[in-house]
Scaffold this motif. Structure first.
Motif, PDB file in Angstrom:
ATOM      1  N   LYS A   1      78.763  59.653  11.211  1.00 40.43           N
ATOM      2  CA  LYS A   1      78.241  60.873  11.822  1.00 40.43           C
ATOM      3  C   LYS A   1      79.371  61.785  12.285  1.00 40.43           C
ATOM      4  CE  LYS A   1      74.798  61.347  14.496  1.00 40.43           C
ATOM      5  NZ  LYS A   1      73.907  61.261  15.641  1.00 40.43           N
TER       6      LYS A   1
ATOM      7  N   VAL B   1      78.415  55.528  13.652  1.00 40.29           N
ATOM      8  CA  VAL B   1      78.988  56.585  14.490  1.00 40.29           C
ATOM      9  C   VAL B   1      80.141  57.264  13.759  1.00 40.29           C
ATOM     10  CG1 VAL B   1      80.178  57.061  16.666  1.00 40.29           C
ATOM     11  CG2 VAL B   1      78.265  55.457  16.618  1.00 40.29           C
TER      12      VAL B   1
ATOM     13  N   ASP C   1      76.847  67.197  18.547  1.00 42.03           N
ATOM     14  CA  ASP C   1      77.189  66.341  19.686  1.00 42.03           C
ATOM     15  C   ASP C   1      77.952  67.106  20.762  1.00 42.03           C
ATOM     16  OD1 ASP C   1      75.891  64.220  18.519  1.00 42.03           O
ATOM     17  OD2 ASP C   1      77.706  63.256  17.779  1.00 42.03           O
TER      18      ASP C   1
ATOM     19  N   ASN D   1      68.988  58.936  15.045  1.00 41.10           N
ATOM     20  CA  ASN D   1      69.563  57.641  15.385  1.00 41.10           C
ATOM     21  C   ASN D   1      68.546  56.499  15.406  1.00 41.10           C
ATOM     22  OD1 ASN D   1      72.098  58.727  15.623  1.00 41.10           O
ATOM     23  ND2 ASN D   1      71.970  58.979  17.823  1.00 41.10           N
TER      24      ASN D   1
ATOM     25  N   ILE E   1      72.852  51.291  14.178  1.00 36.34           N
ATOM     26  CA  ILE E   1      73.856  51.911  15.031  1.00 36.34           C
ATOM     27  C   ILE E   1      74.992  50.919  15.296  1.00 36.34           C
ATOM     28  CG2 ILE E   1      74.330  53.017  17.233  1.00 36.34           C
ATOM     29  CD1 ILE E   1      71.444  53.952  17.258  1.00 36.34           C
TER      30      ILE E   1
END
Length: 147
Positions: free
Chosen positions: A64, A61, A74, A46, A56
């Motif tokens: 990902k 997100v 995660d 990140n 970011i």
């Protein structure tokens, strides 16, 4: 000959069956090692790869979480960190709270809040829609334009 006094905790002796304190201790060490790898991997991807923290946003997100590898990563990070933290809080409550009723209330609150956060966090990871209908194309991941 010297004698060692019994521990002050009434829970330390006379119990039979599974030694939960031992397994909690082992869990803290094992999860701590795995968490170091997961956390530093998370931070490296990140913050150091690509454009750093500037990259970011929602699209990052979404990209990902569209990848099954990152969903598992995660999820493992969430579960291990939450249970690790809750086990640490449980240990603190057992060490410093003398009244049994207060101890039960605090341990129950820790268990309920941990379960709620783990369930909600897991739901977010697995039900996250990277391409929400009607979203601004400039804000969503690049692969959403093809859908």
């Amino acid at each position: 000959m010297t004698t060692i006094d019994a521990p002050r905790s009434p829970y330390a002796t006379t119990r039979t069956g599974v030694n939960w304190e031992k397994w909690g201790w082992i869990y803290m060490r094992a999860s701590g090692v795995v968490l170091v790898v997961l956390i530093f991997g998370h931070l490296f991807v990140n913050l150091f790869l690509g454009e750093g923290v500037k990259q970011i946003d929602f699209a990052f997100v979404a990209g990902k979480l569209a990848d099954p590898f990152w969903k598992v990563w995660d999820t493992a990070l969430l579960w291990l960190a939450m249970i690790h933290g809750a086990n640490g809080m449980r240990t603190i409550v057992n060490d410093y709270v003398a009244k049994p009723q207060v101890r039960r209330i605090l341990l129950g609150a820790i268990a309920v809040s941990t379960a709620a956060l783990v369930i909600l966090g897991t739901l977010v990871i697995y039900t996250f829609d990277p391409c929400p209908a009607g979203a601004d194309p400039a804000l969503v991941a690049s692969f959403c334009e093809d859908l």
